[in-house]
Design a protein around this motif. Sequence first.
Motif, PDB file in Angstrom:
ATOM      1  N   GLY A 143      29.109  49.291 -33.463  1.00 51.35           N
ATOM      2  CA  GLY A 143      29.059  50.143 -32.275  1.00 51.35           C
ATOM      3  C   GLY A 143      28.099  49.719 -31.186  1.00 51.35           C
ATOM      4  O   GLY A 143      27.768  50.520 -30.319  1.00 51.35           O
ATOM      5  N   ILE A 144      27.653  48.477 -31.201  1.00 53.65           N
ATOM      6  CA  ILE A 144      26.771  48.011 -30.125  1.00 53.65           C
ATOM      7  C   ILE A 144      27.579  47.097 -29.209  1.00 53.65           C
ATOM      8  O   ILE A 144      28.089  46.054 -29.635  1.00 53.65           O
ATOM      9  CB  ILE A 144      25.542  47.270 -30.686  1.00 53.65           C
ATOM     10  CG1 ILE A 144      24.789  48.191 -31.655  1.00 53.65           C
ATOM     11  CG2 ILE A 144      24.634  46.813 -29.546  1.00 53.65           C
ATOM     12  CD1 ILE A 144      23.629  47.532 -32.371  1.00 53.65           C
ATOM     13  N   HIS A 145      27.704  47.509 -27.939  1.00 53.19           N
ATOM     14  CA  HIS A 145      28.529  46.777 -26.976  1.00 53.19           C
ATOM     15  C   HIS A 145      27.746  46.711 -25.657  1.00 53.19           C
ATOM     16  O   HIS A 145      27.670  47.708 -24.929  1.00 53.19           O
ATOM     17  CB  HIS A 145      29.870  47.484 -26.766  1.00 53.19           C
ATOM     18  CG  HIS A 145      30.586  47.813 -28.043  1.00 53.19           C
ATOM     19  ND1 HIS A 145      31.202  46.867 -28.827  1.00 53.19           N
ATOM     20  CD2 HIS A 145      30.765  49.004 -28.688  1.00 53.19           C
ATOM     21  CE1 HIS A 145      31.745  47.458 -29.886  1.00 53.19           C
ATOM     22  NE2 HIS A 145      31.484  48.752 -29.822  1.00 53.19           N
ATOM     23  N   ASP A 146      27.208  45.561 -25.339  1.00 54.63           N
ATOM     24  CA  ASP A 146      26.340  45.414 -24.168  1.00 54.63           C
ATOM     25  C   ASP A 146      27.051  45.774 -22.861  1.00 54.63           C
ATOM     26  O   ASP A 146      28.237  45.473 -22.682  1.00 54.63           O
ATOM     27  CB  ASP A 146      25.851  43.958 -24.092  1.00 54.63           C
ATOM     28  CG  ASP A 146      25.182  43.670 -22.769  1.00 54.63           C
ATOM     29  OD1 ASP A 146      24.075  44.189 -22.557  1.00 54.63           O
ATOM     30  OD2 ASP A 146      25.792  42.969 -21.929  1.00 54.63           O
TER      31      ASP A 146
ATOM     32  N   THR B 193      30.578  42.841 -13.572  1.00 50.99           N
ATOM     33  CA  THR B 193      29.893  42.784 -14.872  1.00 50.99           C
ATOM     34  C   THR B 193      30.858  43.264 -15.941  1.00 50.99           C
ATOM     35  O   THR B 193      31.428  44.350 -15.827  1.00 50.99           O
ATOM     36  CB  THR B 193      28.647  43.689 -14.864  1.00 50.99           C
ATOM     37  OG1 THR B 193      27.755  43.225 -13.856  1.00 50.99           O
ATOM     38  CG2 THR B 193      27.945  43.670 -16.217  1.00 50.99           C
ATOM     39  N   PRO B 194      31.082  42.441 -16.973  1.00 51.28           N
ATOM     40  CA  PRO B 194      32.033  42.856 -18.011  1.00 51.28           C
ATOM     41  C   PRO B 194      31.410  43.865 -18.963  1.00 51.28           C
ATOM     42  O   PRO B 194      30.185  44.010 -19.045  1.00 51.28           O
ATOM     43  CB  PRO B 194      32.323  41.541 -18.755  1.00 51.28           C
ATOM     44  CG  PRO B 194      31.125  40.683 -18.509  1.00 51.28           C
ATOM     45  CD  PRO B 194      30.491  41.113 -17.220  1.00 51.28           C
ATOM     46  N   TRP B 195      32.268  44.543 -19.698  1.00 49.34           N
ATOM     47  CA  TRP B 195      31.822  45.318 -20.851  1.00 49.34           C
ATOM     48  C   TRP B 195      31.867  44.331 -22.018  1.00 49.34           C
ATOM     49  O   TRP B 195      32.944  43.859 -22.392  1.00 49.34           O
ATOM     50  CB  TRP B 195      32.766  46.485 -21.083  1.00 49.34           C
ATOM     51  CG  TRP B 195      32.308  47.437 -22.150  1.00 49.34           C
ATOM     52  CD1 TRP B 195      31.038  47.546 -22.687  1.00 49.34           C
ATOM     53  CD2 TRP B 195      33.106  48.426 -22.802  1.00 49.34           C
ATOM     54  NE1 TRP B 195      31.014  48.543 -23.624  1.00 49.34           N
ATOM     55  CE2 TRP B 195      32.263  49.110 -23.716  1.00 49.34           C
ATOM     56  CE3 TRP B 195      34.440  48.811 -22.696  1.00 49.34           C
ATOM     57  CZ2 TRP B 195      32.730  50.131 -24.519  1.00 49.34           C
ATOM     58  CZ3 TRP B 195      34.901  49.838 -23.492  1.00 49.34           C
ATOM     59  CH2 TRP B 195      34.058  50.493 -24.394  1.00 49.34           C
ATOM     60  N   ASN B 196      30.702  43.984 -22.538  1.00 54.73           N
ATOM     61  CA  ASN B 196      30.612  42.919 -23.540  1.00 54.73           C
ATOM     62  C   ASN B 196      30.747  43.510 -24.941  1.00 54.73           C
ATOM     63  O   ASN B 196      29.754  43.835 -25.603  1.00 54.73           O
ATOM     64  CB  ASN B 196      29.290  42.180 -23.374  1.00 54.73           C
ATOM     65  CG  ASN B 196      29.206  41.482 -22.032  1.00 54.73           C
ATOM     66  OD1 ASN B 196      30.078  40.679 -21.687  1.00 54.73           O
ATOM     67  ND2 ASN B 196      28.179  41.793 -21.244  1.00 54.73           N
ATOM     68  N   LEU B 197      32.013  43.633 -25.367  1.00 57.10           N
ATOM     69  CA  LEU B 197      32.265  44.239 -26.675  1.00 57.10           C
ATOM     70  C   LEU B 197      31.657  43.393 -27.773  1.00 57.10           C
ATOM     71  O   LEU B 197      31.730  42.157 -27.740  1.00 57.10           O
ATOM     72  CB  LEU B 197      33.776  44.390 -26.897  1.00 57.10           C
ATOM     73  CG  LEU B 197      34.507  45.316 -25.922  1.00 57.10           C
ATOM     74  CD1 LEU B 197      35.992  45.416 -26.294  1.00 57.10           C
ATOM     75  CD2 LEU B 197      33.873  46.696 -25.892  1.00 57.10           C
ATOM     76  N   PHE B 198      31.055  44.070 -28.732  1.00 58.69           N
ATOM     77  CA  PHE B 198      30.461  43.466 -29.931  1.00 58.69           C
ATOM     78  C   PHE B 198      29.189  42.654 -29.634  1.00 58.69           C
ATOM     79  O   PHE B 198      28.672  41.997 -30.521  1.00 58.69           O
ATOM     80  CB  PHE B 198      31.477  42.587 -30.688  1.00 58.69           C
ATOM     81  CG  PHE B 198      32.811  43.233 -30.895  1.00 58.69           C
ATOM     82  CD1 PHE B 198      32.949  44.312 -31.753  1.00 58.69           C
ATOM     83  CD2 PHE B 198      33.940  42.791 -30.208  1.00 58.69           C
ATOM     84  CE1 PHE B 198      34.183  44.932 -31.938  1.00 58.69           C
ATOM     85  CE2 PHE B 198      35.174  43.404 -30.384  1.00 58.69           C
ATOM     86  CZ  PHE B 198      35.303  44.472 -31.254  1.00 58.69           C
ATOM     87  N   MET B 199      28.697  42.698 -28.404  1.00 60.84           N
ATOM     88  CA  MET B 199      27.503  41.914 -28.037  1.00 60.84           C
ATOM     89  C   MET B 199      26.263  42.783 -28.205  1.00 60.84           C
ATOM     90  O   MET B 199      26.136  43.829 -27.577  1.00 60.84           O
ATOM     91  CB  MET B 199      27.604  41.428 -26.590  1.00 60.84           C
ATOM     92  CG  MET B 199      26.403  40.601 -26.156  1.00 60.84           C
ATOM     93  SD  MET B 199      26.678  39.905 -24.502  1.00 60.84           S
ATOM     94  CE  MET B 199      25.120  39.066 -24.232  1.00 60.84           C
TER      95      MET B 199
ATOM     96  N   GLN C  15      32.312  37.857 -33.074  1.00 60.35           N
ATOM     97  CA  GLN C  15      32.677  37.293 -31.778  1.00 60.35           C
ATOM     98  C   GLN C  15      32.463  38.302 -30.653  1.00 60.35           C
ATOM     99  O   GLN C  15      32.944  39.433 -30.731  1.00 60.35           O
ATOM    100  CB  GLN C  15      34.139  36.842 -31.797  1.00 60.35           C
ATOM    101  CG  GLN C  15      34.648  36.315 -30.465  1.00 60.35           C
ATOM    102  CD  GLN C  15      33.905  35.062 -30.002  1.00 60.35           C
ATOM    103  OE1 GLN C  15      33.635  34.153 -30.801  1.00 60.35           O
ATOM    104  NE2 GLN C  15      33.540  34.999 -28.724  1.00 60.35           N
ATOM    105  N   VAL C  16      31.767  37.865 -29.608  1.00 59.75           N
ATOM    106  CA  VAL C  16      31.586  38.689 -28.412  1.00 59.75           C
ATOM    107  C   VAL C  16      32.827  38.564 -27.526  1.00 59.75           C
ATOM    108  O   VAL C  16      33.377  37.470 -27.349  1.00 59.75           O
ATOM    109  CB  VAL C  16      30.336  38.232 -27.637  1.00 59.75           C
ATOM    110  CG1 VAL C  16      30.273  38.872 -26.251  1.00 59.75           C
ATOM    111  CG2 VAL C  16      29.080  38.557 -28.438  1.00 59.75           C
TER     112      VAL C  16
END
Length: 217
Positions: free
Chosen positions: A88-91, A135-141, A34-35
Amino acid sequence: MTIFSTFEVPARKGRLITLNRGDEVAVVNTHGGQVVDTWAFPLDEPTEYMSMEHSRVAHYRLTFQPGDTLYTDRWRPILHFVADTSPGIHDTLCPACSEMSYRKFYGCDHRHDNCTDNLREEFARIGRPLGRIPTPWNLFMETVVEQDNLLKDYPSSAAAGDLVRLRAEMDCLFAVSACPQDILVINGAGIAPRGVALRVHRAATVPLQQNQRKSES
Ligand SMILES: [Zn+2]
């Protein structure tokens, strides 16, 4: 004495909580894949916000890693990235989805649940005005830069129970949206939006005096 509390964020919904300086919050990917759009706003300045642009420049990197501090648009430290059990990838590049983005990119002819409205609803719930949507920090995206600077979306590879742990560097409002994107593959291969959880560890201690009776004279 430490205090833990858990806030469930249902699928497709948002949640806003207040953090005091020193509090830690874990954003838990309860079901995996889930993003989670993530924002922070200083409690003392309604027009200031956690800025992806400033934070990228602070580290001169497109993404963040444990040990990094995230900054506001006025260069004040607001969150510290403490730990990460996910791949560890968070757009940091994509804006929050909105009613307009679902119309423009996917031809939705009806209102689609979206992260922009989720944030607005959470601010309305506490009676605080909200101007622009940062602009959000898109965790897990997992939107990544590929050859020739092209962007590509991959399904989130976060596993059930993966979490990102953050520490408040100032008193702030902390908001998330369990992204309701069910057209692209970003929310895992099944593209089914799911709920997440916020687990808060309060830094506050209970004053000793609270448990002491005054001696009578
Ligand atoms: Zn979204």
